[in-house]
Design an enzyme around this catalytic site. Structure first.
Site, short mmCIF file in Angstrom:
data_model
loop_
_atom_site.label_atom_id
_atom_site.label_comp_id
_atom_site.label_asym_id
_atom_site.label_seq_id
_atom_site.Cartn_x
_atom_site.Cartn_y
_atom_site.Cartn_z
CE LYS A 13 -5.47 16.88 1.08
NZ LYS A 13 -5.06 15.54 1.50
N PRO A 24 -13.14 13.17 -5.40
CG PRO A 24 -13.74 11.03 -6.14
CD PRO A 24 -14.11 12.49 -6.27
CE1 TYR A 38 -3.38 11.37 -2.88
CE2 TYR A 38 -2.38 10.34 -0.96
CZ TYR A 38 -3.23 10.28 -2.05
OH TYR A 38 -3.93 9.12 -2.30
CE1 TYR A 93 -3.50 8.46 -5.93
CE2 TYR A 93 -5.39 9.65 -6.83
CZ TYR A 93 -4.71 9.11 -5.75
OH TYR A 93 -5.25 9.23 -4.49
CG HIS A 135 -0.20 3.18 1.15
ND1 HIS A 135 -0.34 2.72 -0.13
CD2 HIS A 135 -0.78 2.24 1.93
CE1 HIS A 135 -0.97 1.56 -0.12
NE2 HIS A 135 -1.27 1.25 1.12
C1 PHB Z 1 -10.18 4.85 -2.25
O1 PHB Z 1 -9.44 3.91 -1.94
O2 PHB Z 1 -11.42 4.74 -2.20
C2 PHB Z 1 -9.58 6.12 -2.72
C3 PHB Z 1 -8.21 6.32 -2.61
C4 PHB Z 1 -7.65 7.50 -3.06
C5 PHB Z 1 -8.45 8.47 -3.64
C6 PHB Z 1 -9.80 8.29 -3.75
C7 PHB Z 1 -10.38 7.11 -3.29
O3 PHB Z 1 -7.87 9.60 -4.12
#
Ligand code: PHB
Length: 394
Positions: free
Chosen positions: A296, A292, A384, A203, A75
């Site tokens: 990280k 989450p 990130y 997000y 990604h």
């Molecule tokens: C997930 O796909 O579970 C996931 C992806 C990004 C995040 C948290 C969880 O920041």
């Protein structure tokens, strides 16, 4: 009673414990890995999905997983969405790096297969109950094996890689000795059978709360929306779940499908008081927990492993204790940066029940400050995609 002696006893067959055993083996250092769970439980528990570039490079270069390149997906960005508008953070343009979407349970399946093929002593269903440090140079673990027989393990070094409810942590003062904060919200997570709703992760900050549109594969998707920490995952119908998700990502029509798993993830930030005392060390979730939002958790565990591997090589090959002495301080620098980033992403994107009009406007201005500035986007992208691993210890 089964008594065993090993150079390194690793409690926990998660990403941290298994990767450490893998790197130690490549340095000619034997280890014993125990986990209270069964192999099936470890390989099927749904966890996070984003790997930093450095994590992927390490997995591939050390032969721990090659499937990440074939079954995982690179990604090159994420989207931050607020006020109904999307803003792409272009990782390669800003940092020259990317991230990979490859679920943690797949990493675990690869690591377990690699370790077993290499002859690793890996014992599932073995529950550690006590960590005895009476003789500081020879810590001893006691517990019970999969058949319920008592086990005793004596080691030069004990590593607690046993997750957020670590038993080994008790030997380093327990969780009360750490720093932590709780959050007034949680994530309602689902897995559903549907094609991806967008090319990249979204997000989204909306007045109703935060949502994250993530992915797992061409046919399975992972999505989350902000909820109350006390929410009951079974209280909502599928229709209500889709309506809540959809309301939080205006501008994208979500592709719906049957929901086959749902859970409520509570948020916590935690750093253990000590990461190492004598011949006992903590890595991964046993040492720290992050919310989450910054993706990280597993990547931070990998960074701990890189450092501890170097420290144990020095200790066991050269009787040089200095890198182990420096392990805690060196690891904590990255851990606290990741704590800050995870807290920042979380607080910038979620809505809190007690927010005033001032708080809400300030938060939208913060989001704008990031997306409208190349420096702001670069800061987010650097964190990130992951800072370079520190390999010098001490
Ligand atoms: C997930 O796909 O579970 C996931 C992806 C990004 C995040 C948290 C969880 O920041």
């Amino acid at each position: 009673m089964t008594a065993v002696r090993t150079p390194v006893a690793i409690v926990g067959a998660g990403p941290a414990g298994l990767l450490l055993s893998h790197l130690l083996a490549s340095s000619g250092i034997a280890s014993l890995v125990v986990d209270a769970r069964s192999r099936a439980e470890i390989e099927t528990t749904i966890r996070a999905g984003i790997l930093e570039q450095g994590t992927v490079d390490l997995l591939v270069e050390t032969g721990a997983s090659t499937r990440v390149l074939t079954d995982g997906r690179r990604h090159d960005g994420i989207e931050l969405r607020f006020d109904g508008e999307g803003h792409r953070i272009d990782f390669p343009a800003l940092t020259g790096r990317s991230v990979w979407l490859y679920p943690q349970h797949e990493v675990l399946a690869d690591l377990i297969a690699t370790r077993l093929a290499d002859g690793q002593d890996l014992r599932f269903g073995t529950r550690i109950e006590t960590v005895d440090t009476t003789d500081p140079a020879r810590p001893r673990l006691t517990g019970t094996d999969a058949e319920g027989r008592p086990v005793e393990i004596e080691a030069d070094m004990v590593v607690g890689a046993d997750g957020s409810r670590s038993v080994v942590r008790a030997a380093l003062g327990g969780s009360a000795a750490g720093s932590f904060r709780e959050y007034p919200f949680a994530w309602f997570g689902i897995l559903c059978e549907a094609p991806p709703s967008a090319d990249e992760l979204i997000y989204s900050h909306a007045p109703e709360g935060f949502a994250l549109i993530s992915q797992r594969s061409a046919t399975v998707q992972r999505m989350y929306f902000q909820c109350d920490p006390g929410a009951d995952p079974d209280a909502l119908s599928e229709r209500e779940i889709w309506d809540r998700l959809q309301a939080r990502v205006p501008g994208t029509v979500l592709k719906e499908g049957p929901i086959f798993q749902r859970d409520v993830l509570r948020f916590r930030s935690f750093v253990a008081g000590e990461l190492r005392r004598g011949r006992v060390a903590l890595i991964g979730d046993a040492a720290h927990t992050v919310p989450p939002t910054g993706a990280k958790g597993m990547n931070l565990a990998v960074a701990d492993v890189v450092l501890l591997h170097r420290a144990l090589e020095a200790l066991l090959h050269r009787r040089d204790e200095r890198p182990l002495d420096a392990f805690g301080e060196t690891a904590l620098r990255r851990i606290w940066k990741a704590q800050h980033f995870s807290w920042w992403m979380t607080s910038m994107l979620h809505s809190t029940p007690e927010a005033t009009a001032f708080d809400r406007e300030r938060q939208r201005a913060e989001l704008r400050s990031i997306v409208e500035s190349e420096a702001g986007r670069a800061y987010l992208a650097e964190a990130y995609t992951g800072w370079p691993f520190e390999t010098r210890v001490g």
